[in-house]
Design a protein around this motif. Structure first.
Motif, mmCIF file in Angstrom:
data_model
loop_
_atom_site.group_PDB
_atom_site.id
_atom_site.type_symbol
_atom_site.label_atom_id
_atom_site.label_comp_id
_atom_site.label_asym_id
_atom_site.label_seq_id
_atom_site.Cartn_x
_atom_site.Cartn_y
_atom_site.Cartn_z
ATOM 1 N N THR A 154 11.504 18.333 10.160
ATOM 2 C CA THR A 154 12.554 17.571 9.494
ATOM 3 C C THR A 154 11.937 16.625 8.477
ATOM 4 N N ALA A 155 12.775 16.079 7.622
ATOM 5 C CA ALA A 155 12.308 15.129 6.622
ATOM 6 C C ALA A 155 11.731 13.883 7.284
ATOM 7 N N TYR A 156 12.315 13.463 8.394
ATOM 8 C CA TYR A 156 11.822 12.276 9.086
ATOM 9 C C TYR A 156 10.400 12.495 9.614
ATOM 10 N N LYS A 175 0.818 -1.215 0.000
ATOM 11 C CA LYS A 175 0.000 0.000 0.000
ATOM 12 C C LYS A 175 0.851 1.264 0.000
ATOM 13 N N ARG A 176 2.147 1.096 -0.298
ATOM 14 C CA ARG A 176 3.032 2.256 -0.260
ATOM 15 C C ARG A 176 2.610 3.326 -1.259
ATOM 16 N N ILE A 232 16.043 14.131 -7.675
ATOM 17 C CA ILE A 232 16.456 12.944 -8.424
ATOM 18 C C ILE A 232 15.281 12.383 -9.228
ATOM 19 N N ARG A 233 14.081 12.510 -8.674
ATOM 20 C CA ARG A 233 12.888 12.029 -9.373
ATOM 21 C C ARG A 233 11.874 13.157 -9.477
ATOM 22 N N GLY A 234 10.921 12.965 -10.431
ATOM 23 C CA GLY A 234 9.913 13.992 -10.639
ATOM 24 C C GLY A 234 8.748 13.839 -9.694
ATOM 25 N N VAL A 235 7.608 14.377 -10.114
ATOM 26 C CA VAL A 235 6.421 14.341 -9.264
ATOM 27 C C VAL A 235 5.825 12.947 -9.262
ATOM 28 N N MET A 275 12.791 7.368 1.690
ATOM 29 C CA MET A 275 13.614 7.401 0.490
ATOM 30 C C MET A 275 12.926 8.186 -0.624
ATOM 31 N N THR A 276 11.610 7.990 -0.754
ATOM 32 C CA THR A 276 10.860 8.728 -1.775
ATOM 33 C C THR A 276 10.928 10.227 -1.533
ATOM 34 N N LEU A 277 10.743 10.643 -0.275
ATOM 35 C CA LEU A 277 10.764 12.063 0.056
ATOM 36 C C LEU A 277 12.157 12.656 -0.200
ATOM 37 N N ASN A 278 13.208 11.920 0.152
ATOM 38 C CA ASN A 278 14.567 12.419 -0.087
ATOM 39 C C ASN A 278 14.856 12.567 -1.575
#
Length: 480
Positions: free
Chosen positions: A33-35, A10-11, A55-58, A46-49
């Motif tokens: 923070t990102a966490y 379900k990620r 590194i990746r788009g939307v 990892m997706t948020l970073n």
């Protein structure tokens, strides 16, 4: 390969594009923070970073890998297939796969298709994405398809409205009648039976052929039934074929023709000696029926005028949508007819139903017909109560419907609008050109060859040499 894959993780569904955007704004502003953003918005760390570092788009609007054909081109193909289905020119699965293969080859696209053609898995995914399915088409005559023109249908409803108002029949359902004939099979096959699973069932009949007997029936918008007319395929009627008193429908009439079909003379006699007698003395009466050649006769029209009966013919090939008896009565009637005949055959194995018994059975099922079913037919046909919107838009040609809506809009804006003869007659453009314009609305501009062009190749009309020769001969005559 698993064709009905069910996602276990379900990620990809735990957050939306908006959640991702808000999380990135919160982190970049330094508020959290990102966490903490990952925990609050349920976004993998990892997706948020990756998004924060560019590194990746939307987030993609779809899950899984990209489609083999770009989404815009897929959508163009799907809309084109739906348009062709409305016109009665649906393509088979094999034809669709071949069109996609031609599209890939002509545009030199790199796809996982081997050997250049999409397979069953691609087709199933494509169908699921755009709500398509494999179905068995129903045969529809070209004349019936063409007659479903909003200009023709709405002109009929305007005429019906004027007649109901002029005759004062808006609140008099007992004076609004419909009649029609239908064939009743002597060896029915519609009724299903109970049996062992996995084995074929059989039914013993009197013969190999499927004999039909024509029966004319009439009913009014109040649910009243008129005596039927039974037409036998013989030269003369014998007294033994008439149902005994008290065993058939009272007042049933009989006729004989060489082919067992309705004829003008018989229809006139039924109108004079049976129908006029049944409707009583109340006038005026509105009688609605189809435009079959046997129903049109100068003597009949004269007789109707003398008896204050107004006849309204349905538009050609529109009975399946407008005729009350076709809409609700005959289906129910024939279902009960099948049951009665099967019961009789079970007790008279190998015997044909005698004609006098046919009269008794048909009278029985007609008497047992619920009046509400007849009333329902008039309601479904928009006759009583009057309703000019009973036919939904999807039954009409989409381009003809657009012209009709524009025509209505112009009339509302200008009370004195001039309508030319072409508009009154409805659409006059040939079907391939109309499909061309419908598909072109969604055509992709990025490809050398579009799905529009490939679909139109499937409906391109071949030249009619015989018609061309006739036109040349006519031109020669006109010159003389």
């Amino acid at each position: 390969m698993v064709r009905n894959y069910v996602r276990k993780s379900k990620r990809a569904t735990s957050y939306t594009k908006e959640d991702l955007q808000r999380a990135m704004e919160e982190v970049r502003s330094g508020r959290i923070t990102a966490y903490k953003a990952s925990q609050r918005f349920k976004i993998p760390m990892m997706t948020l970073n990756y998004r924060l570092r560019g590194i990746r788009g939307v987030k993609s609007s779809s899950q899984g890998r990209s489609t083999a054909i770009p989404i815009q081109e897929e959508r163009e193909l799907a809309e084109g297939l739906k348009t062709m289905e409305k016109w009665g020119w649906s393509l088979s699965r094999g034809e669709v796969l071949k069109i996609v293969g031609d599209y890939v080859k002509r545009n030199k696209l790199k796809t996982p298709f081997k050997p250049g053609l999409p397979g069953e898995d691609w087709f199933l995914g494509f169908s699921k994405r755009y709500g398509l399915s494999i179905k068995k088409p129903q045969s529809v005559e070209y004349a019936r398809k063409k007659s479903l023109d909003p200009f023709i249908i709405n002109k009929y409803f305007e005429l019906l409205k004027n007649i109901l108002d002029n005759l004062g029949l808006r609140d008099k359902p007992h004076l609004i009648w419909n009649l029609d004939e239908s064939g009743f099979c002597m060896d029915p096959s519609k009724t299903k039976v109970v049996g062992k699973r996995g084995t074929a069932a059989s039914r013993t009949t009197a013969g190999a052929g499927r004999e039909n007997i024509t029966v004319l029936m009439a009913g009014n918008a109040a649910g009243h039934k008129a005596p039927p007319l039974i037409i036998f395929k013989v030269k003369n009627i014998w007294n033994e074929w008439v149902a005994p008193d008290g065993q058939g429908f009272p007042g049933t009439t009989y006729a004989a023709t060489a082919n067992g079909w309705m004829e003008s003379d018989i229809f006139l006699k039924y109108f004079e000696k049976s129908f006029l007698k049944e409707i009583g003395d109340a006038r005026p009466v509105l009688l609605i029926y189809d435009d079959h050649t046997s129903h049109v006769d100068e003597r009949l029209i004269e007789c109707a005028l003398q008896n204050n009966v107004t006849i309204l013919k349905l538009p050609p090939h529109s009975s399946h949508l407008l005729q009350p008896l076709d809409l609700s009565v005959f289906r129910s009637l024939k279902s009960r007819w099948d049951t009665e005949v099967i019961e009789w055959q079970r007790h008279h194995q190998g015997q044909r139903i005698p004609k006098n018994h046919f009269s008794k059975l048909i009278g029985k099922v007609w008497m047992e017909t619920n009046p509400d079913i007849i009333i329902s037919g008039f309601r479904k046909g928009g006759i009583f109560p009057y309703n000019s919107e009973v036919i939904s838009k999807e039954h009409f040609d989409p381009l003809a419907m657009k012209r009709w809506e524009k025509h209505q809009k112009d009339n509302n804006n200008r009370n004195d609008i001039h309508v030319n003869d072409q508009d009154q007659a409805g659409p006059s453009v040939d079907q391939p050109n109309q499909i061309n314009r419908v598909i072109n609305e969604n055509a992709s501009e990025g490809s050398t060859t579009t799905f529009e062009e490939l679909l139109l190749e499937k409906v391109k009309q071949h030249e009619n040499n015989n018609l061309k020769k006739k036109e040349q001969r006519l031109q020669a005559v006109w010159k003389l």
